[in-house]
Design a protein around this motif. Structure first.
Motif, PDB file in Angstrom:
ATOM      1  N   UNK A 138       0.833  -1.208   0.000  1.00 47.73           N
ATOM      2  CA  UNK A 138       0.000   0.000   0.000  1.00 47.73           C
ATOM      3  C   UNK A 138       0.869   1.260   0.000  1.00 47.73           C
ATOM      4  N   UNK A 139       0.640   2.115  -0.980  1.00 42.60           N
ATOM      5  CA  UNK A 139       1.425   3.350  -1.088  1.00 42.60           C
ATOM      6  C   UNK A 139       0.829   4.443  -0.218  1.00 42.60           C
ATOM      7  N   UNK A 140       1.699   5.323   0.198  1.00 41.62           N
ATOM      8  CA  UNK A 140       1.217   6.454   1.003  1.00 41.62           C
ATOM      9  C   UNK A 140       0.288   7.335   0.176  1.00 41.62           C
ATOM     10  N   UNK A 141       0.665   7.586  -1.067  1.00 41.07           N
ATOM     11  CA  UNK A 141      -0.192   8.305  -2.013  1.00 41.07           C
ATOM     12  C   UNK A 141      -0.314   7.407  -3.235  1.00 41.07           C
ATOM     13  N   UNK A 142      -1.533   7.007  -3.577  1.00 41.10           N
ATOM     14  CA  UNK A 142      -1.744   6.051  -4.638  1.00 41.10           C
ATOM     15  C   UNK A 142      -1.380   6.584  -6.008  1.00 41.10           C
ATOM     16  N   UNK A 143      -1.318   5.664  -6.959  1.00 43.63           N
ATOM     17  CA  UNK A 143      -0.961   6.025  -8.334  1.00 43.63           C
ATOM     18  C   UNK A 143      -2.034   6.889  -8.983  1.00 43.63           C
ATOM     19  N   UNK A 144      -3.242   6.843  -8.437  1.00 46.56           N
ATOM     20  CA  UNK A 144      -4.323   7.674  -8.993  1.00 46.56           C
ATOM     21  C   UNK A 144      -4.000   9.157  -8.852  1.00 46.56           C
ATOM     22  N   UNK A 145      -3.305   9.511  -7.766  1.00 45.39           N
ATOM     23  CA  UNK A 145      -3.013  10.918  -7.485  1.00 45.39           C
ATOM     24  C   UNK A 145      -1.611  11.309  -7.922  1.00 45.39           C
ATOM     25  N   UNK A 146      -0.665  10.389  -7.891  1.00 47.02           N
ATOM     26  CA  UNK A 146       0.700  10.737  -8.289  1.00 47.02           C
ATOM     27  C   UNK A 146       0.916  10.550  -9.790  1.00 47.02           C
ATOM     28  N   UNK A 147       0.294   9.518 -10.367  1.00 42.58           N
ATOM     29  CA  UNK A 147       0.481   9.228 -11.788  1.00 42.58           C
ATOM     30  C   UNK A 147       1.849   8.691 -12.122  1.00 42.58           C
ATOM     31  N   UNK A 148       2.603   8.269 -11.110  1.00 40.04           N
ATOM     32  CA  UNK A 148       3.963   7.778 -11.325  1.00 40.04           C
ATOM     33  C   UNK A 148       4.039   6.311 -10.913  1.00 40.04           C
ATOM     34  N   UNK A 149       5.027   5.621 -11.501  1.00 44.88           N
ATOM     35  CA  UNK A 149       5.298   4.208 -11.185  1.00 44.88           C
ATOM     36  C   UNK A 149       4.049   3.363 -11.377  1.00 44.88           C
ATOM     37  N   UNK A 150       3.463   3.489 -12.573  1.00 45.34           N
ATOM     38  CA  UNK A 150       2.270   2.692 -12.877  1.00 45.34           C
ATOM     39  C   UNK A 150       2.694   1.240 -13.058  1.00 45.34           C
ATOM     40  N   UNK A 151       2.069   0.350 -12.345  1.00 47.02           N
ATOM     41  CA  UNK A 151       2.416  -1.069 -12.424  1.00 47.02           C
ATOM     42  C   UNK A 151       1.892  -1.668 -13.723  1.00 47.02           C
ATOM     43  N   UNK A 152       2.619  -2.615 -14.326  1.00 48.59           N
ATOM     44  CA  UNK A 152       2.122  -3.252 -15.568  1.00 48.59           C
ATOM     45  C   UNK A 152       0.902  -4.130 -15.281  1.00 48.59           C
ATOM     46  N   UNK A 153       0.112  -4.342 -16.319  1.00 44.54           N
ATOM     47  CA  UNK A 153      -1.105  -5.149 -16.178  1.00 44.54           C
ATOM     48  C   UNK A 153      -0.756  -6.641 -16.184  1.00 44.54           C
ATOM     49  N   UNK A 154      -1.603  -7.411 -15.510  1.00 46.22           N
ATOM     50  CA  UNK A 154      -1.453  -8.864 -15.584  1.00 46.22           C
ATOM     51  C   UNK A 154      -1.952  -9.362 -16.940  1.00 46.22           C
ATOM     52  N   UNK A 155      -1.526 -10.560 -17.302  1.00 47.10           N
ATOM     53  CA  UNK A 155      -1.975 -11.165 -18.543  1.00 47.10           C
ATOM     54  C   UNK A 155      -3.468 -11.483 -18.459  1.00 47.10           C
ATOM     55  N   UNK A 156      -4.136 -11.322 -19.543  1.00 52.11           N
ATOM     56  CA  UNK A 156      -5.533 -11.737 -19.601  1.00 52.11           C
ATOM     57  C   UNK A 156      -5.576 -13.256 -19.730  1.00 52.11           C
ATOM     58  N   UNK A 157      -6.123 -13.895 -18.702  1.00 49.23           N
ATOM     59  CA  UNK A 157      -6.101 -15.346 -18.647  1.00 49.23           C
ATOM     60  C   UNK A 157      -7.201 -15.930 -19.538  1.00 49.23           C
ATOM     61  N   UNK A 158      -6.873 -16.989 -20.270  1.00 46.69           N
ATOM     62  CA  UNK A 158      -7.887 -17.620 -21.137  1.00 46.69           C
ATOM     63  C   UNK A 158      -8.907 -18.394 -20.316  1.00 46.69           C
ATOM     64  N   UNK A 159     -10.078 -18.544 -20.865  1.00 44.97           N
ATOM     65  CA  UNK A 159     -11.135 -19.326 -20.235  1.00 44.97           C
ATOM     66  C   UNK A 159     -10.992 -20.769 -20.708  1.00 44.97           C
ATOM     67  N   UNK A 160     -10.254 -21.556 -19.942  1.00 39.59           N
ATOM     68  CA  UNK A 160      -9.931 -22.915 -20.359  1.00 39.59           C
ATOM     69  C   UNK A 160     -11.127 -23.844 -20.162  1.00 39.59           C
TER      70      UNK A 160
END
Length: 592
Positions: A138-160
């Motif tokens: 948990x960040x002290x100030x979230x990425x919504x307000x800072x706009x920095x260090x945006x984490x990459x997205x997870x892979x879209x998992x297939x529906x097996x």
């Protein structure tokens, strides 16, 4: 038989109807001739004289397949012989996931956002989860307000869509490249072993030892090189470099070779067991060396089990329905009762014989040492007749632990007694499991005990001094009266007045003391009553609070882990007993 070879029976019948010129909507019944021809064709196909029918894909149809399987239903619309209706229909087949399809791990590093996107995680800025599901710190100030260090997205998992075996596949999703690390590790170990063997061979050659060695192959097993292994039961041939591990040690003599006489103990080659000692009775050493497998089989509780089984059989023959394996407890109780009745019967018979014929005095004969005046006990005496050895009294041991002195004590609990209390003799402590302080404990306890004795002595001394003063006054007054018999009557009157005054003063003093005591008692009673009232009021408040909490929903009920637990006073205990509701009391319902 000019019938076509690969035409179904229905087509034959249809062609015949068309030739006859019959084109009715209702199908005509087959004639007897048609049935006969169809039957002959079927028999010829089964016998192998006529070729089998071929389906639309060119595959032969087994003529021995029953008609209820080979005949297609009328709504299928088949124009020739077919078994397609018995196979899985492709339009109804479910498509399952392929072998290489699996969930992707990690995050997608190819696309990394530089600005916050609407709907993304407010903590790390990834679009594939919400802040509630975020696994980042948990960040002290979230990425919504800072706009920095945006984490990459997870892979879209297939529906097996996994089939039965796919759900139970142990190696699903395993990367075969991970096994390469294990293979490389074993290769390194094998290379290190080869180097060690080469170094050993070079050292032996330098020392001049003439040892023949063959070429070292990479695939040779390390168990072949056991020239220096000294293990019983292992045969080593250095020339062939092989090991022969046997099931038993070859140094031991085989059981069937102990006695070659066929009339000796029986040896069972299937179970490799010898029932009895083959050299029984020859010598004591042979008897002790080997006693056979039956000796081991009939040791322990085996005999008891056999006796119980015999008792169960005998009881069943006499009408008692009991079984050893089904009802072991019942059988044991019956056997115990039987033995008890048997002992009672034997005792009764013995007592009847003694009562009838006598001779009970011979049963209570003295020991043989007194009758023969000699024993086999070894005793040594000195010249003066004193016993030196052989008559030591045995130490009586109990089932409890002895000679254990915990907490620095040198004596056990109960070795000291005084004024109705048990204690330790070493320190005169009356507290069990206390720590021993030795002689200082005795001195301190003696000082504590001496304090009340000193107070009693002081009180007795003061009473004696008061009594002596009174006696002196009396003697003095008597001497004065005797000496001054000729004194005037005024002196006697003054002494009487003084005595009266003293009596009045003592009475007043006693009254004052009694008043003080009564006031103190009243105050103590009032204070106790006040304390009891306060405790009753507190108990009522606690009961009301408990009723309130019980009436509340248990999910909203507060915790009571911070409750201060302390010892209850006498007033609080009395208030609890007074306010306690007894449901068994018939008058409890009338209490408010």
């Amino acid at each position: 038989m000019d019938q076509p070879k690969n035409v179904p029976l229905s087509e034959i019948l249809k062609s015949k109807e068309s030739r006859d010129g019959v084109e009715d909507d209702e199908p005509k019944k087959k004639s007897r001739e048609d049935w006969r021809k169809a039957k002959e064709l079927e028999e010829m196909r089964k016998a192998g004289t006529a070729p089998a029918a071929v389906d639309e894909e060119g595959r032969d149809i087994n003529p021995h397949i029953p008609q209820y399987i080979s005949a297609a239903p009328w709504y299928y619309g088949s124009s020739g012989p077919t078994l397609k209706h018995q196979r899985p229909q492709p339009e109804k087949q479910k498509e399952f996931s392929k072998l290489h399809e699996w969930y992707r791990k990690g995050v997608d590093q190819t696309k990394v956002a530089t600005k916050y996107r609407k709907g993304a995680c407010t903590n790390c800025g990834a679009m594939t989860h919400k802040a509630k599901e975020c696994m980042d710190r948990p960040r002290k100030i979230g990425a919504k307000y800072t706009g920095a260090a945006i984490a990459p997205d997870e892979y879209e998992q297939p529906n097996l869509s996994l089939d039965f075996d796919g759900k139970r596949d142990r190696w699903a999703g395993y990367d075969p490249s991970e096994h390469r690390a294990i293979v490389e590790e074993y290769q390194k170990i094998e290379e290190a072993k080869r180097e060690m063997r080469a170094q050993k061979l070079s050292a032996e050659v330098k020392e001049g030892e003439a040892v023949e060695h063959d070429d070292l192959d990479d695939d040779e097993d390390e168990d072949k090189y056991v020239d220096e292994v000294d293990m019983p039961g292992t045969k080593v041939d250095s020339k062939q470099r092989i090991t022969v591990r046997n099931l038993r040690i070859r140094e031991d003599t085989a059981k069937y070779l102990r006695n070659l006489d066929p009339n000796s103990a029986y040896y069972d080659p299937k179970t490799r067991s010898m029932r009895d000692n083959p050299n029984a009775g020859t010598s004591k050493e042979n008897d002790d060396e080997y006693k056979g497998e039956n000796f081991v089989r009939f040791t322990g509780d085996t005999g008891k089990h056999g006796q119980a089984q015999l008792f169960a059989w005998e009881a069943y023959e006499k009408g008692v329905d009991v079984h050893l394996l089904a009802e072991p407890t019942k059988l044991e109780m019956l056997e115990r009762e039987y033995k008890q009745h048997k002992e009672e019967f034997k005792g009764k018979v013995k007592s009847d014989v003694l009562n009838r014929y006598g001779g009970e005095e011979h049963l209570d004969a003295p020991p043989k040492a007194l009758l023969l005046a000699q024993t086999e006990d070894y005793v040594e005496y000195s010249r003066t007749g004193k016993i030196l050895k052989g008559a030591e009294k045995p130490i009586v041991r109990s089932k409890y632990e002895e000679d254990i002195y915990p907490n620095n004590h040198t004596s056990v609990w109960g070795s000291f007694w005084k004024d109705g209390q048990w204690g330790y003799k070493c320190c005169h402590s009356f507290i069990k499991n206390s720590y021993c302080v030795g002689e200082t404990g005795r001195i301190n306890i003696g000082k504590v005990e001496a304090i009340p004795n000193q107070l009693e002595k002081d009180s007795e001394a003061t009473e004696e001094s008061n009594q002596s003063n009174k006696d002196q006054d009396k003697t003095q007054s008597s001497s004065d009266s005797s000496s001054s018999t000729s004194s005037s009557e005024d002196d006697s009157e003054t002494t009487k007045k003084e005595a009266r005054r003293k009596k009045k003063r003592s009475k007043k003093k006693k009254r004052k003391d009694l008043k003080k005591k009564s006031r103190a008692e009243k105050k103590s009673k009032e204070s106790e009553e006040d304390k009891l009232k306060i405790a009753l009021k507190k108990e009522e408040e606690q009961q009301r609070e408990a009723e309130r909490l019980l009436a509340m929903d248990e999910r909203k009920r507060p915790y009571n882990s911070m409750y201060d637990a302390k010892k209850l006073t006498d007033e609080e205990m009395e208030a609890y007993l007074m306010k306690k509701r007894r449901e068994e009391d018939p008058m409890a319902q009338f209490l408010s």
